[in-house]
Design an enzyme around this catalytic site. Structure first.
Site, PDB file in Angstrom:
ATOM      1  N   GLY A   9      39.289  40.891  52.228  1.00 36.61           N
ATOM      2  CA  GLY A   9      40.364  41.630  51.565  1.00 36.61           C
ATOM      3  C   GLY A   9      41.072  42.495  52.587  1.00 36.61           C
ATOM      4  O   GLY A   9      41.451  43.634  52.315  1.00 36.61           O
ATOM      5  N   GLY A  12      44.978  44.262  52.233  1.00 32.72           N
ATOM      6  CA  GLY A  12      45.353  45.264  51.235  1.00 32.72           C
ATOM      7  C   GLY A  12      45.602  46.623  51.852  1.00 32.72           C
ATOM      8  O   GLY A  12      45.599  46.794  53.081  1.00 32.72           O
ATOM      9  N   ILE A  36      42.871  35.994  51.259  1.00 33.05           N
ATOM     10  CA  ILE A  36      43.384  34.726  50.732  1.00 33.05           C
ATOM     11  C   ILE A  36      44.817  34.485  51.200  1.00 33.05           C
ATOM     12  O   ILE A  36      45.329  33.388  51.109  1.00 33.05           O
ATOM     13  CB  ILE A  36      43.334  34.638  49.169  1.00 33.05           C
ATOM     14  CG1 ILE A  36      43.845  35.928  48.535  1.00 33.05           C
ATOM     15  CG2 ILE A  36      41.952  34.325  48.677  1.00 33.05           C
ATOM     16  CD1 ILE A  36      44.011  35.814  47.029  1.00 33.05           C
ATOM     17  N   ARG A  37      45.468  35.555  51.691  1.00 31.61           N
ATOM     18  CA  ARG A  37      46.829  35.410  52.204  1.00 31.61           C
ATOM     19  C   ARG A  37      46.853  35.723  53.690  1.00 31.61           C
ATOM     20  O   ARG A  37      46.118  36.585  54.163  1.00 31.61           O
ATOM     21  CB  ARG A  37      47.777  36.394  51.494  1.00 31.61           C
ATOM     22  CG  ARG A  37      48.082  36.033  50.071  1.00 31.61           C
ATOM     23  CD  ARG A  37      48.732  37.198  49.354  1.00 31.61           C
ATOM     24  NE  ARG A  37      47.805  38.315  49.220  1.00 31.61           N
ATOM     25  CZ  ARG A  37      48.065  39.566  49.608  1.00 31.61           C
ATOM     26  NH1 ARG A  37      49.225  39.864  50.136  1.00 31.61           N
ATOM     27  NH2 ARG A  37      47.175  40.519  49.472  1.00 31.61           N
ATOM     28  N   ASN A  53      38.533  33.078  50.070  1.00 33.87           N
ATOM     29  CA  ASN A  53      38.574  33.518  48.686  1.00 33.87           C
ATOM     30  C   ASN A  53      37.131  33.872  48.343  1.00 33.87           C
ATOM     31  O   ASN A  53      36.260  33.005  48.368  1.00 33.87           O
ATOM     32  CB  ASN A  53      39.091  32.379  47.799  1.00 33.87           C
ATOM     33  CG  ASN A  53      39.055  32.754  46.327  1.00 33.87           C
ATOM     34  OD1 ASN A  53      38.486  33.772  45.934  1.00 33.87           O
ATOM     35  ND2 ASN A  53      39.660  31.911  45.503  1.00 33.87           N
ATOM     36  N   TYR A 143      38.818  47.388  35.111  1.00 32.69           N
ATOM     37  CA  TYR A 143      38.552  47.776  36.504  1.00 32.69           C
ATOM     38  C   TYR A 143      37.385  48.767  36.564  1.00 32.69           C
ATOM     39  O   TYR A 143      36.427  48.578  37.321  1.00 32.69           O
ATOM     40  CB  TYR A 143      39.834  48.402  37.075  1.00 32.69           C
ATOM     41  CG  TYR A 143      39.734  48.996  38.454  1.00 32.69           C
ATOM     42  CD1 TYR A 143      39.422  48.225  39.561  1.00 32.69           C
ATOM     43  CD2 TYR A 143      40.019  50.357  38.651  1.00 32.69           C
ATOM     44  CE1 TYR A 143      39.367  48.793  40.834  1.00 32.69           C
ATOM     45  CE2 TYR A 143      39.982  50.918  39.918  1.00 32.69           C
ATOM     46  CZ  TYR A 143      39.647  50.140  41.005  1.00 32.69           C
ATOM     47  OH  TYR A 143      39.606  50.702  42.257  1.00 32.69           O
ATOM     48  N   LYS A 147      33.698  48.243  38.113  1.00 32.54           N
ATOM     49  CA  LYS A 147      33.207  49.095  39.202  1.00 32.54           C
ATOM     50  C   LYS A 147      31.877  49.742  38.814  1.00 32.54           C
ATOM     51  O   LYS A 147      30.974  49.849  39.642  1.00 32.54           O
ATOM     52  CB  LYS A 147      34.249  50.166  39.559  1.00 32.54           C
ATOM     53  CG  LYS A 147      35.458  49.610  40.317  1.00 32.54           C
ATOM     54  CD  LYS A 147      35.068  49.123  41.704  1.00 32.54           C
ATOM     55  CE  LYS A 147      36.193  48.496  42.473  1.00 32.54           C
ATOM     56  NZ  LYS A 147      35.783  47.859  43.725  1.00 32.54           N
TER      57      LYS A 147
HETATM   58  C1  AKB Z   1      43.762  52.753  40.989  1.00 33.82           C
HETATM   59  O1  AKB Z   1      44.626  53.582  40.676  1.00 33.82           O
HETATM   60  O2  AKB Z   1      43.436  51.794  40.281  1.00 33.82           O
HETATM   61  C2  AKB Z   1      43.034  52.939  42.302  1.00 33.82           C
HETATM   62  C3  AKB Z   1      41.779  53.714  42.115  1.00 33.82           C
HETATM   63  C4  AKB Z   1      41.819  55.154  41.803  1.00 33.82           C
HETATM   64  O3  AKB Z   1      40.712  53.157  42.239  1.00 33.82           O
HETATM   65  N1  AKB Z   1      43.890  53.587  43.236  1.00 33.82           N
END
Ligand code: AKB
Length: 314
Positions: A9, A12, A36-37, A53, A143, A147
């Site tokens: 990654g 990024g 991947i790019r 990937n 997300y 996490k």
């Molecule tokens: C987001 O805003 O999703 C990220 C983070 C706080 O993990 N920057």
């Protein structure tokens, strides 16, 4: 033994800056950028690059076989805002990517793994001010859920297989080199670009939405310091609370007006990112990181704004 470092990654917001910094420390040839790019910045000519990937385990395995890395940084992820647009993909990438790396780390006896977590692991019922390392955690974004689950997997692999995996819960990261990757805290980067281009910005977060933030240089330094710390001082194998400062869009606008008098901040009526931000902490207690590996930020809001404007103007 010379360190060989694989960064998955690498294109990024964090990867771009981390690869450059690691190459300064370990040498260009020792840091393998993977994404991947194809990268469209300096990194492509400076050292090795591989198309990877993280969900293709066989290809990932070839990388472990070919380079026998001593450290692997796994940065590939879908962030909070883009994750909500494609929850199943976010879960798949964020979770199975991590499990692939942890499995291969076990198979190849990789000495150290880094995987980032986020303030998104906290939720509406977590304490909002000086959020402690341990408290109620009820994330309501895919997300944040991925996490939090990832943190549990990291600790599980440490306890069960002895994998030396280290992690930080990043706050919003502010940088100027690479574009942010679809997060809720991205407003705090876009605002600088629009301030310079248009003298105004439409914020998708309300005036008083306070969030924990950090300038990218602090984040990169802190990450490398955590990876360099002796294993015996790492007491947290899920992920460390970590912060630099906290501010609202309004406070940030006031700071911007010191550089661009007359800067105007407008507010978008409703954006789904507001609900995400409102569920997150306003500030973070990172005393455990300070104690275990001497974490100390160097950038406050005025230094951050100065760096952003100086670099973006160039
Ligand atoms: C987001 O805003 O999703 C990220 C983070 C706080 O993990 N920057």
């Amino acid at each position: 033994m010379r360190d060989t470092i694989v960064v998955i990654g690498s294109n990024g917001q964090i990867g771009t800056e981390l690869v450059s910094e690691l190459r300064k420390i370990y040498g260009d040839g020792q840091v393998i950028a993977c994404d991947i790019r194809r990268p469209d910045y300096d990194i492509k000519n400076a050292g090795p690059f591989e198309f990877v990937n993280v969900l293709e385990k066989d290809i990932l395995k070839n990388i472990f076989q070919k380079y026998k890395p001593t450290q692997v940084y796994l940065l590939a992820a879908l962030l909070s805002a883009t994750g909500e647009q494609n929850p199943k993909l976010a879960w798949d990438l964020n979770m199975n990517g991590l499990l692939n790396v942890l499995d291969l780390a076990e198979e190849f006896k990789t000495p150290k793994i880094y995987w980032p977590s986020s303030i998104a692991v906290f939720g509406p019922n977590s304490p909002k001010v000086q959020t402690p390392q341990y408290c109620v955690m009820d994330p309501n974004t895919v997300y944040g859920i991925s996490k939090l689950a990832g943190e549990r997997w990291c600790e599980y692999y440490f306890q069960k297989y002895g994998i030396d995996v280290r992690s930080i819960r990043y706050p919003g990261l502010i940088s100027w080199k690479a574009a942010p990757g679809g997060g809720t805290t991205d407003y705090a980067i876009h605002i600088f670009h629009d301030a310079l281009k248009k003298g105004s910005y439409h914020s998708f977060l309300s005036a008083d939405t306070e969030l924990p933030m950090m300038y990218i240089d602090d984040a990169i330094r802190g990450t490398i310091e955590l990876m360099d710390a002796p294993a015996e001082s790492i007491n947290i194998r899920s992920s460390y609370n970590f912060t630099g400062m906290s501010f609202t869009p309004e406070t940030l606008a006031e700071e911007i007006r010191r550089h661009i008098p007359g800067f105007k901040l407008y507010y978008t009526e409703y954006d789904q990112r507001q609900a995400i931000a409102s569920s997150w902490p306003k500030s973070i207690d990172d005393s455990q990181a300070q104690k275990d590996w001497a974490w100390k930020p160097e950038f406050d809001l005025s230094k951050l704004a100065m760096e952003m404007f100086n670099n973006l103007k160039r």
